[in-house]
Design a protein around this motif. Sequence first.
Motif, PDB file in Angstrom:
ATOM      1  N   VAL A 189       3.676  10.007   9.454  1.00 17.75           N
ATOM      2  CA  VAL A 189       4.155   9.040  10.443  1.00 17.75           C
ATOM      3  C   VAL A 189       4.297   7.654   9.833  1.00 17.75           C
ATOM      4  CG1 VAL A 189       3.311  10.244  12.481  1.00 17.75           C
ATOM      5  CG2 VAL A 189       1.813   8.636  11.302  1.00 17.75           C
ATOM      6  N   THR A 190       3.611   7.421   8.712  1.00 23.93           N
ATOM      7  CA  THR A 190       3.707   6.101   8.095  1.00 23.93           C
ATOM      8  C   THR A 190       3.440   6.213   6.598  1.00 23.93           C
ATOM      9  OG1 THR A 190       2.845   3.842   8.084  1.00 23.93           O
ATOM     10  CG2 THR A 190       1.286   5.582   8.654  1.00 23.93           C
ATOM     11  N   LEU A 191       4.068   5.321   5.839  1.00 28.04           N
ATOM     12  CA  LEU A 191       3.851   5.252   4.389  1.00 28.04           C
ATOM     13  C   LEU A 191       3.217   3.900   4.108  1.00 28.04           C
ATOM     14  CD1 LEU A 191       7.329   6.666   3.409  1.00 28.04           C
ATOM     15  CD2 LEU A 191       5.153   7.856   3.222  1.00 28.04           C
ATOM     16  N   ARG A 229      17.572 -16.506  -8.766  1.00 31.07           N
ATOM     17  CA  ARG A 229      17.041 -15.287  -9.390  1.00 31.07           C
ATOM     18  C   ARG A 229      17.767 -14.018  -8.950  1.00 31.07           C
ATOM     19  NH1 ARG A 229      11.645 -15.146 -11.412  1.00 31.07           N
ATOM     20  NH2 ARG A 229      11.946 -12.906 -11.514  1.00 31.07           N
ATOM     21  N   TYR A 275       8.495  -6.299   1.230  1.00 32.52           N
ATOM     22  CA  TYR A 275       7.135  -6.229   0.712  1.00 32.52           C
ATOM     23  C   TYR A 275       6.960  -4.997  -0.179  1.00 32.52           C
ATOM     24  CZ  TYR A 275       2.058  -6.543   0.662  1.00 32.52           C
ATOM     25  OH  TYR A 275       0.752  -6.662   0.267  1.00 32.52           O
ATOM     26  N   LEU A 276       7.497  -3.877   0.266  1.00 30.92           N
ATOM     27  CA  LEU A 276       7.355  -2.651  -0.514  1.00 30.92           C
ATOM     28  C   LEU A 276       8.207  -2.701  -1.779  1.00 30.92           C
ATOM     29  CD1 LEU A 276       5.725  -0.065  -0.211  1.00 30.92           C
ATOM     30  CD2 LEU A 276       7.838   1.057   0.480  1.00 30.92           C
ATOM     31  N   GLU A 282       5.744   4.235  -3.973  1.00 37.29           N
ATOM     32  CA  GLU A 282       5.808   3.137  -4.942  1.00 37.29           C
ATOM     33  C   GLU A 282       4.432   2.715  -5.442  1.00 37.29           C
ATOM     34  OE1 GLU A 282       7.525   3.300  -2.189  1.00 37.29           O
ATOM     35  OE2 GLU A 282       9.609   2.771  -2.588  1.00 37.29           O
ATOM     36  N   VAL A 333      11.173  -6.322  -8.478  1.00 35.31           N
ATOM     37  CA  VAL A 333      11.294  -7.665  -7.920  1.00 35.31           C
ATOM     38  C   VAL A 333      12.733  -7.954  -7.498  1.00 35.31           C
ATOM     39  CG1 VAL A 333      10.985 -10.122  -8.401  1.00 35.31           C
ATOM     40  CG2 VAL A 333       9.375  -8.479  -9.324  1.00 35.31           C
ATOM     41  N   SER A 356       0.564  -2.055  -7.810  1.00 33.83           N
ATOM     42  CA  SER A 356       1.908  -2.487  -8.191  1.00 33.83           C
ATOM     43  C   SER A 356       2.163  -3.923  -7.758  1.00 33.83           C
ATOM     44  CB  SER A 356       2.944  -1.566  -7.559  1.00 33.83           C
ATOM     45  OG  SER A 356       2.441  -0.264  -7.457  1.00 33.83           O
ATOM     46  N   GLY A 357       1.641  -4.280  -6.593  1.00 32.19           N
ATOM     47  CA  GLY A 357       1.785  -5.663  -6.134  1.00 32.19           C
ATOM     48  C   GLY A 357       1.053  -6.619  -7.061  1.00 32.19           C
ATOM     49  N   GLN A 387       0.979   0.681   2.468  1.00 28.91           N
ATOM     50  CA  GLN A 387       1.178  -0.115   1.246  1.00 28.91           C
ATOM     51  C   GLN A 387       0.050   0.057   0.250  1.00 28.91           C
ATOM     52  OE1 GLN A 387       3.989  -1.894   1.346  1.00 28.91           O
ATOM     53  NE2 GLN A 387       4.398  -1.637   3.514  1.00 28.91           N
ATOM     54  N   ILE A 442       3.507  -4.314  10.445  1.00 26.50           N
ATOM     55  CA  ILE A 442       2.955  -3.382   9.457  1.00 26.50           C
ATOM     56  C   ILE A 442       1.588  -2.879   9.904  1.00 26.50           C
ATOM     57  CG2 ILE A 442       1.744  -5.004   7.934  1.00 26.50           C
ATOM     58  CD1 ILE A 442       3.150  -3.449   5.610  1.00 26.50           C
ATOM     59  N   LEU A 458       9.264  -5.570   5.905  1.00 26.34           N
ATOM     60  CA  LEU A 458       8.416  -4.530   5.314  1.00 26.34           C
ATOM     61  C   LEU A 458       9.070  -3.963   4.063  1.00 26.34           C
ATOM     62  CD1 LEU A 458       7.165  -4.777   8.171  1.00 26.34           C
ATOM     63  CD2 LEU A 458       6.771  -2.331   8.102  1.00 26.34           C
ATOM     64  N   ASN A 514       4.708   1.844   8.492  1.00 28.50           N
ATOM     65  CA  ASN A 514       5.865   1.648   7.637  1.00 28.50           C
ATOM     66  C   ASN A 514       6.501   3.004   7.380  1.00 28.50           C
ATOM     67  OD1 ASN A 514       7.511   0.354   5.469  1.00 28.50           O
ATOM     68  ND2 ASN A 514       6.259   1.663   4.170  1.00 28.50           N
ATOM     69  N   PHE A 515       7.612   3.287   8.053  1.00 28.10           N
ATOM     70  CA  PHE A 515       8.330   4.521   7.756  1.00 28.10           C
ATOM     71  C   PHE A 515       9.828   4.232   7.779  1.00 28.10           C
ATOM     72  CE2 PHE A 515      10.011   8.763   8.129  1.00 28.10           C
ATOM     73  CZ  PHE A 515       9.184   9.473   7.293  1.00 28.10           C
ATOM     74  N   THR A 568       3.042  -7.111 -10.167  1.00 32.36           N
ATOM     75  CA  THR A 568       4.134  -8.060  -9.948  1.00 32.36           C
ATOM     76  C   THR A 568       3.613  -9.491  -9.996  1.00 32.36           C
ATOM     77  OG1 THR A 568       5.186  -6.425  -8.538  1.00 32.36           O
ATOM     78  CG2 THR A 568       6.024  -8.672  -8.401  1.00 32.36           C
ATOM     79  N   LEU A 590       8.767  -5.213  -3.533  1.00 32.68           N
ATOM     80  CA  LEU A 590       8.062  -6.053  -4.495  1.00 32.68           C
ATOM     81  C   LEU A 590       7.076  -5.223  -5.324  1.00 32.68           C
ATOM     82  CD1 LEU A 590       8.309  -9.021  -5.076  1.00 32.68           C
ATOM     83  CD2 LEU A 590       6.456  -9.468  -3.491  1.00 32.68           C
ATOM     84  N   GLU A 591       6.624  -4.099  -4.769  1.00 35.85           N
ATOM     85  CA  GLU A 591       5.684  -3.235  -5.477  1.00 35.85           C
ATOM     86  C   GLU A 591       6.345  -2.572  -6.676  1.00 35.85           C
ATOM     87  OE1 GLU A 591       2.364  -2.092  -4.324  1.00 35.85           O
ATOM     88  OE2 GLU A 591       2.431  -3.887  -3.120  1.00 35.85           O
ATOM     89  N   ARG A 592       7.667  -2.425  -6.631  1.00 32.51           N
ATOM     90  CA  ARG A 592       8.255  -1.621  -7.691  1.00 32.51           C
ATOM     91  C   ARG A 592       9.341  -2.379  -8.429  1.00 32.51           C
ATOM     92  NH1 ARG A 592      13.213   0.721  -5.318  1.00 32.51           N
ATOM     93  NH2 ARG A 592      12.597  -0.103  -3.329  1.00 32.51           N
TER      94      ARG A 592
END
Lengths: 260, 267
Positions: free
Chosen positions: A173-175, B36, B230-231, A154, B237, A79-80, A177, B212, B227, B217-218, A83, B233-235
């Motif tokens: 505990v973590t998601l 933007r 950054y995340l 995502e 903008v 996904s990054g 990237q 990170i 964080l 990342n939770f 973008t 941006l994955e889905r």
Amino acid sequence: MRLRGIVVVAVLLLTGCGGGQDNAPAGGTGSAAPAGAELTGQLTVFAAASLTESFDRIGQEMQARNPQLFITFNYGGSSGLATQINEGAPADVFAAASPATMATVADRGNTASAPVVFARNQLVIAVAKGNPKKITGLSDLTRPELKVALCAKEVPCGAAATTALAGVTLTPVTLEQDVKAALAKVKLGEVDAALVYRTDARASASDVDGVEFPESATAINDYPIAVLKDAPNPAAAESFIAYVRAEGLAVLTDAGFQAP
Amino acid sequence: MPASRRRSRRVPAALLIPALLGLAFLVLPLAGLLIRAPWGTLPERLAEPSVLAALRLSLLTATLATVLCLLLGVPLAWLLARVEFRGRRLVRALVTVPLVLPPVVGGVALLLVFGRRGIVGQWLDSAFGITLPFTTAGVVLAEAFVALPFLVIAVEGALRGADARYEEAAATLGAGRWTTFTHVTLPLVAPGIAAGAVLCWARALGEFGATITFAGNFPGRTQTMPLAVYLALERDVEAAIVLSLILLAVSVTILAALRDRWVGSAS
């Protein structure tokens, strides 16, 4: 000395550009990489992190056959990468880990060819070598003493994990990237398990074991690939895709991917 | 005075043009965010619980990291500024390493020390059942690691600039080293400490790489604003732009307000 360097660079650039244009029709028409026409110039491939090992090998093979071709890979979360492409990153080919991610590029009109699925991938549970926590399936992951890493929903590996985990209540505990980051947490021993692609577990077989689980069949990821609209080297891009789908298939299945 | 005023009016173009280009280079990306930004949907995006959770966590962890840095950094700066010892230059160099170290490398290093298998982390886990990665405490640790040098440098500079004769006078009047430190030195360098703390806080607020890598990342526990950006941006903008705007607004507000108050005497 310096002048000579500049001349060499200039000559390389000139021949590189000229060659690329000359070969454009030959590369463009070939369904498989044409043996006679040598590809030249720069080729930039944006690819999902899970393709790293396979595409590195495919790239080396292709480069060996086309010494004038220089392939650069940009691996990352699909996904990054999508973008980056939509924001104008100069790339020739995009290989994503899910059709939904590819669609974010295609829907904006940023692909030149229709995306084709070239591989499939399935999730496994990555655990420390020897499986010290005796994890045999998804239900084990809900054990309270276990630390589990997932990909964020995502990114494709997280979306697949969400589908596979339907009906299982699990607090990670973590998601992470991307899938490589989730796997790294297992390798470092910071988590006891992570849902990663079978191919990633296999690529790290010296550090982790991959535990197969039946629910992963509901969450198989299709990997589409396409030439990008603003590709600086479209001929090489099409040949690369043709190569991946023909000769590259052996490399991909060897890595644990399934044929489409 | 008139001479300096005249000098300030005639700025040579060779200096003015690059200076303005430099300014534009720094300000344009910020303007890009503003241009933007999806202003129409801004209010509802800001009210999203995930955004508020990330912002709250960012403010909390940056503040805790700053407190930790004050507790450790002020004594460290005092040591570097006031005590002659062998290897002081080396220590000073080591203290500033996190300034130039890629934060991701800092995160990896923290994992190897404070992680579940780490030298210290292993012992923390077996003795107290404490594991730092994937916890809010881990975020504070990561932020403090990258922000501490900012505080130490600022405070050490203030200490070196402070007139040591006050401390000597206090000593000749019978004050012990601790009393001298708390009653003379600290008030003397208070503005320097405050400026350092603000810099430290701002750096902690923007920390991404070490966080990170070390803390994961939770949402609600370790997902700070950078964080979340950054995340996002994955889905989406636009979501990333909105989050960036908030972070920018908070940083600029705090920096502007506190800078004028604490170190603004020069302007």
